[in-house]
Scaffold this motif. Structure first.
Motif, PDB file in Angstrom:
ATOM      1  N   GLU A 111      -4.903  13.498 -10.306  1.00  0.00           N
ATOM      2  CA  GLU A 111      -3.640  13.937 -10.899  1.00  0.00           C
ATOM      3  C   GLU A 111      -2.588  14.161  -9.822  1.00  0.00           C
ATOM      4  N   LEU A 112      -2.976  14.768  -8.709  1.00  0.00           N
ATOM      5  CA  LEU A 112      -2.025  14.994  -7.620  1.00  0.00           C
ATOM      6  C   LEU A 112      -1.616  13.678  -6.960  1.00  0.00           C
ATOM      7  N   ARG A 113      -2.575  12.735  -6.890  1.00  0.00           N
ATOM      8  CA  ARG A 113      -2.263  11.421  -6.333  1.00  0.00           C
ATOM      9  C   ARG A 113      -1.245  10.692  -7.215  1.00  0.00           C
ATOM     10  N   PHE A 114      -1.430  10.805  -8.519  1.00  0.00           N
ATOM     11  CA  PHE A 114      -0.489  10.180  -9.445  1.00  0.00           C
ATOM     12  C   PHE A 114       0.882  10.847  -9.345  1.00  0.00           C
ATOM     13  N   PHE A 115       0.899  12.159  -9.177  1.00  0.00           N
ATOM     14  CA  PHE A 115       2.148  12.908  -9.017  1.00  0.00           C
ATOM     15  C   PHE A 115       2.889  12.411  -7.775  1.00  0.00           C
ATOM     16  N   ALA A 116       2.151  12.200  -6.670  1.00  0.00           N
ATOM     17  CA  ALA A 116       2.753  11.688  -5.439  1.00  0.00           C
ATOM     18  C   ALA A 116       3.287  10.271  -5.642  1.00  0.00           C
ATOM     19  N   HIS A 117       2.545   9.470  -6.404  1.00  0.00           N
ATOM     20  CA  HIS A 117       2.980   8.104  -6.701  1.00  0.00           C
ATOM     21  C   HIS A 117       4.290   8.105  -7.481  1.00  0.00           C
ATOM     22  N   GLU A 118       4.395   9.001  -8.464  1.00  0.00           N
ATOM     23  CA  GLU A 118       5.626   9.112  -9.239  1.00  0.00           C
ATOM     24  C   GLU A 118       6.788   9.577  -8.372  1.00  0.00           C
ATOM     25  N   LEU A 119       6.514  10.505  -7.456  1.00  0.00           N
ATOM     26  CA  LEU A 119       7.549  10.975  -6.536  1.00  0.00           C
ATOM     27  C   LEU A 119       8.046   9.828  -5.652  1.00  0.00           C
ATOM     28  N   ALA A 120       7.117   9.038  -5.136  1.00  0.00           N
ATOM     29  CA  ALA A 120       7.496   7.890  -4.306  1.00  0.00           C
ATOM     30  C   ALA A 120       8.335   6.899  -5.103  1.00  0.00           C
ATOM     31  N   SER A 121       7.968   6.686  -6.360  1.00  0.00           N
ATOM     32  CA  SER A 121       8.728   5.780  -7.219  1.00  0.00           C
ATOM     33  C   SER A 121      10.153   6.276  -7.412  1.00  0.00           C
ATOM     34  N   ASP A 122      10.316   7.594  -7.577  1.00  0.00           N
ATOM     35  CA  ASP A 122      11.653   8.176  -7.729  1.00  0.00           C
ATOM     36  C   ASP A 122      12.475   8.006  -6.452  1.00  0.00           C
ATOM     37  N   VAL A 123      11.832   8.247  -5.307  1.00  0.00           N
ATOM     38  CA  VAL A 123      12.547   8.154  -4.029  1.00  0.00           C
ATOM     39  C   VAL A 123      13.006   6.721  -3.775  1.00  0.00           C
ATOM     40  N   ARG A 124      12.202   5.748  -4.158  1.00  0.00           N
ATOM     41  CA  ARG A 124      12.562   4.342  -3.944  1.00  0.00           C
ATOM     42  C   ARG A 124      13.832   3.961  -4.710  1.00  0.00           C
ATOM     43  N   GLN A 125      14.133   4.681  -5.763  1.00  0.00           N
ATOM     44  CA  GLN A 125      15.314   4.370  -6.570  1.00  0.00           C
ATOM     45  C   GLN A 125      16.573   5.077  -6.063  1.00  0.00           C
ATOM     46  N   THR A 126      16.460   5.769  -4.924  1.00  0.00           N
ATOM     47  CA  THR A 126      17.599   6.461  -4.342  1.00  0.00           C
ATOM     48  C   THR A 126      17.946   5.833  -2.993  1.00  0.00           C
ATOM     49  N   THR A 127      18.954   6.405  -2.355  1.00  0.00           N
ATOM     50  CA  THR A 127      19.342   5.956  -1.010  1.00  0.00           C
ATOM     51  C   THR A 127      18.626   6.755   0.073  1.00  0.00           C
ATOM     52  N   LEU A 128      17.698   7.616  -0.328  1.00  0.00           N
ATOM     53  CA  LEU A 128      16.953   8.424   0.632  1.00  0.00           C
ATOM     54  C   LEU A 128      15.901   7.573   1.342  1.00  0.00           C
ATOM     55  N   LEU A 129      15.725   7.816   2.611  1.00  0.00           N
ATOM     56  CA  LEU A 129      14.727   7.111   3.431  1.00  0.00           C
ATOM     57  C   LEU A 129      14.803   5.600   3.244  1.00  0.00           C
ATOM     58  N   PRO A 130      15.960   4.993   3.470  1.00  0.00           N
ATOM     59  CA  PRO A 130      16.111   3.552   3.204  1.00  0.00           C
ATOM     60  C   PRO A 130      15.290   2.657   4.125  1.00  0.00           C
ATOM     61  N   GLY A 131      14.989   3.134   5.342  1.00  0.00           N
ATOM     62  CA  GLY A 131      14.306   2.263   6.294  1.00  0.00           C
ATOM     63  C   GLY A 131      12.805   2.403   6.342  1.00  0.00           C
ATOM     64  N   ILE A 132      12.240   3.238   5.511  1.00  0.00           N
ATOM     65  CA  ILE A 132      10.805   3.492   5.589  1.00  0.00           C
ATOM     66  C   ILE A 132      10.038   2.459   4.763  1.00  0.00           C
ATOM     67  N   SER A 133       8.861   2.109   5.250  1.00  0.00           N
ATOM     68  CA  SER A 133       8.046   1.138   4.522  1.00  0.00           C
ATOM     69  C   SER A 133       7.452   1.785   3.280  1.00  0.00           C
ATOM     70  N   SER A 134       7.030   0.963   2.344  1.00  0.00           N
ATOM     71  CA  SER A 134       6.447   1.464   1.105  1.00  0.00           C
ATOM     72  C   SER A 134       5.181   2.260   1.377  1.00  0.00           C
ATOM     73  N   GLN A 135       4.362   1.772   2.291  1.00  0.00           N
ATOM     74  CA  GLN A 135       3.109   2.459   2.616  1.00  0.00           C
ATOM     75  C   GLN A 135       3.378   3.824   3.236  1.00  0.00           C
ATOM     76  N   ASP A 136       4.359   3.886   4.144  1.00  0.00           N
ATOM     77  CA  ASP A 136       4.668   5.155   4.789  1.00  0.00           C
ATOM     78  C   ASP A 136       5.319   6.135   3.805  1.00  0.00           C
ATOM     79  N   LEU A 137       6.122   5.606   2.872  1.00  0.00           N
ATOM     80  CA  LEU A 137       6.716   6.474   1.867  1.00  0.00           C
ATOM     81  C   LEU A 137       5.627   7.101   1.003  1.00  0.00           C
ATOM     82  N   ASP A 138       4.613   6.330   0.661  1.00  0.00           N
ATOM     83  CA  ASP A 138       3.490   6.878  -0.114  1.00  0.00           C
ATOM     84  C   ASP A 138       2.825   8.026   0.655  1.00  0.00           C
TER      85      ASP A 138
END
Length: 225
Positions: free
Chosen positions: A144-171
């Motif tokens: 459940e916490l892993r899924f919560f983190a996944h959802e958070l990463a999905s939200d961040v990807r839709q913003t201008t926050l952390l534009p240069g970070i890789s998908s793996q590192d954002l996770d």
């Protein structure tokens, strides 16, 4: 004529009785889960309470328990599913417009604190099972916490926050954020003083930890193997 008129009424009555039985079954199931949460909120642990205690607290006989759960672990797994729904509800409540990171964190932490205190028993269950539950329960909470983190990463990807970070590192960053907040939840539940000043102090401490994570994420340069 009369027979034809009476048939739909008889059929409807049977349907109503069936719905009533289903509703009663769902209510009993809910009562058992709420009873377990109530016991946890009073300082018990899921591994120490018995199904008889849960049934007694719910106001049903022990045999009724087995109509819904095979044992306490299965009840706990259902509580983990319910916790997951609460976490997704929390995610929706915490979503904010494109704010500066610190302001976003401050608002999100305040929403989280209010949410935890409104659902104290569920989060007590989460904190207990992260370390003291059965292997199946610990794994369910981690998922459940892993899924919560996944959802958070999905939200961040839709913003201008952390534009240069890789998908793996954002996770990884989001997993670190969720772990930090989950650890802070234990301290939040243990607060004996719920005054505004104490809550603000707690909120600022959590925001500071998350700000340091965010600062590190901004400075991070991904190096592939």
């Amino acid at each position: 004529m009369n027979t034809k008129n009476q048939q739909p009424e008889a059929s409807l009555s049977k349907t109503d009785r069936s719905m009533s039985r289903n509703e009663k079954k769902l209510q009993t199931r809910k009562s058992l889960m709420e009873a377990a949460l109530d016991l946890l909120g009073k300082g018990e642990s899921l591994t120490s309470i018995s199904l008889r205690e849960v049934a007694k607290t719910a106001g049903v006989v022990p045999t009724s328990f087995y109509r819904h759960f095979s044992d306490m672990e299965e009840l706990g797994l259902n509580l983990a599913d319910e916790l997951g729904m609460l976490l997704r509800k929390l995610m929706r409540a915490a979503r904010q417009p494109d704010l500066p990171p610190k302001e976003l964190m401050r608002q999100s932490v305040d929403v989280y604190i209010d949410f935890v205190l409104q659902h104290r028993n569920h989060f007590t269950f989460m904190c207990q099972c992260r370390t003291a539950g059965t292997p199946a329960l610990r794994n369910a909470i981690r998922n459940e916490l892993r899924f919560f983190a996944h959802e958070l990463a999905s939200d961040v990807r839709q913003t201008t926050l952390l534009p240069g970070i890789s998908s793996q590192d954002l996770d990884t960053v989001c997993q670190l954020i969720v772990t930090t907040v989950a650890d802070a939840t234990i301290d939040l539940l243990d607060l004996t003083d719920q005054s505004p000043n104490v809550r603000q102090e707690f909120s600022l401490a959590v925001v500071k930890k998350l700000s340091l994570i965010w600062l590190g994420a901004n400075a991070w340069t991904h190096v592939s193997d």
